[in-house]
Design an enzyme around this catalytic site. Sequence first.
Site, PDB file in Angstrom:
ATOM      1  NE  ARG A   1     -39.461  -6.748  44.009  1.00 56.09           N
ATOM      2  CZ  ARG A   1     -40.040  -5.697  44.597  1.00 56.09           C
ATOM      3  NH1 ARG A   1     -39.372  -4.594  44.752  1.00 56.09           N
ATOM      4  NH2 ARG A   1     -41.277  -5.771  45.056  1.00 56.09           N
ATOM      5  CB  THR A   2     -41.380 -11.120  38.745  1.00 53.87           C
ATOM      6  OG1 THR A   2     -40.906 -11.383  40.059  1.00 53.87           O
ATOM      7  CG2 THR A   2     -41.170 -12.337  37.857  1.00 53.87           C
TER       8      THR A   2
ATOM      9  CE  LYS B   1     -65.579 -10.533  28.469  1.00 55.66           C
ATOM     10  NZ  LYS B   1     -65.136 -10.555  27.063  1.00 55.66           N
TER      11      LYS B   1
ATOM     12  NE  ARG C   1     -45.328 -13.437  40.672  1.00 57.34           N
ATOM     13  CZ  ARG C   1     -44.535 -12.608  41.354  1.00 57.34           C
ATOM     14  NH1 ARG C   1     -45.059 -11.592  42.034  1.00 57.34           N
ATOM     15  NH2 ARG C   1     -43.233 -12.775  41.372  1.00 57.34           N
TER      16      ARG C   1
ATOM     17  CG  HIS D   1     -40.207 -16.501  41.997  1.00 62.96           C
ATOM     18  ND1 HIS D   1     -40.016 -16.210  40.647  1.00 62.96           N
ATOM     19  CD2 HIS D   1     -40.495 -15.309  42.600  1.00 62.96           C
ATOM     20  CE1 HIS D   1     -40.184 -14.908  40.463  1.00 62.96           C
ATOM     21  NE2 HIS D   1     -40.485 -14.345  41.624  1.00 62.96           N
TER      22      HIS D   1
HETATM   23  N1   CP Z   1     -39.147 -10.911  43.961  1.00 63.77           N
HETATM   24  C1   CP Z   1     -40.387 -10.816  43.468  1.00 63.77           C
HETATM   25  O1   CP Z   1     -40.969 -11.824  43.013  1.00 63.77           O
HETATM   26  O2   CP Z   1     -40.917  -9.568  43.503  1.00 63.77           O
HETATM   27  P1   CP Z   1     -42.307  -9.127  42.875  1.00 63.77           P
HETATM   28  O3   CP Z   1     -43.395  -9.834  43.659  1.00 63.77           O
HETATM   29  O4   CP Z   1     -42.359  -7.644  42.993  1.00 63.77           O
HETATM   30  O5   CP Z   1     -42.326  -9.608  41.446  1.00 63.77           O
END
Ligand code: CP
Length: 305
Positions: A51-52, A80, A101, A129
């Site tokens: 999603r993100t 590397k 991320r 998040h």
């Molecule tokens: N909600 C969320 O962070 O989903 P993903 O891990 O799929 O990005």
Amino acid sequence: MKGKSLVSITDYSKEEILEIVRLSEKFENNPVSDLLKGRVVATLFFEPSTRTRLSFESAVNYMGGKVIGFTDSSSSSVQKGETLKDTIITVSNYCDLIVMRHPLEGTARYASEVSAVPVINAGDGANQHPTQTLLDLYSIHKTQGTLENLNIFMVGDLKYGRTVHSLLMAMTHFNPVFHFISHEKLRIPEEYKIFLRQNNIPFFEYSDFADRLAEADILYMTRVQRERFSDPIEYEKTKDTYVLKSEMLVNVKDNFKILHPLPRVNEVSIDVDDHPSAYYFPQTKNGVFARQAIIAKILGLKIDF
Ligand code: CP
């Protein structure tokens, strides 16, 4: 917000959060534009995502921008032995904005300190998040008509769930009452309880929630975060403690909605999906509009709709 990284939800004031919520609605009504024409956004995902990453990339594409990046750091020069610092300095020479991320807490803050362009934290370990929180707030506002004075139930992995941590910090601006339901090994960490006490936000902890749902405005379900456990036996012991089933939803309020950052494993039974209170799939769509709003504010785009 212009030119500033978004690492923690506490980087934004109440007014800035409300500005993103308002702007998300504008983008929902006008998703396609050329606001990002000639701009490049880098998505660097050192940890899996559906999603993100895809909603960020969708947001950029709908706004006429381009995306570069990787979904697996093993395809980059990290493999590397390149350091995170060198990776971020280099990528920041190729783009206007970095979305990142990483499994380690604090990496997004560190990246924001070495990057030449703003960095958006798309999740750092069990820490924060913030863009999930902004889309959650947009979803709550859309379904409740307000963010104020809500009864919010949070269920599942409250220890490692970064979406829980960001959301409860943001909601303290809006006078909520929190109800936390988790296995004893996955309780909300003490630092967040201290934060709530300092902000005079009432909260209650229970070991079950089925007979309390009639009070709830929002039920925020979360997955037990297998990837954060050092001991797989502990994961097995805790993973199926709470499973929401449609038969538990008989006395809920008319405004009641079920949110989940997703992915789900077993904690929401598929028979809930058809219930009028199930909102987790519309919530994923709201992610595109909230992320368009976040990008627009950080890049200082002029919006004339
Ligand atoms: N909600 C969320 O962070 O989903 P993903 O891990 O799929 O990005």
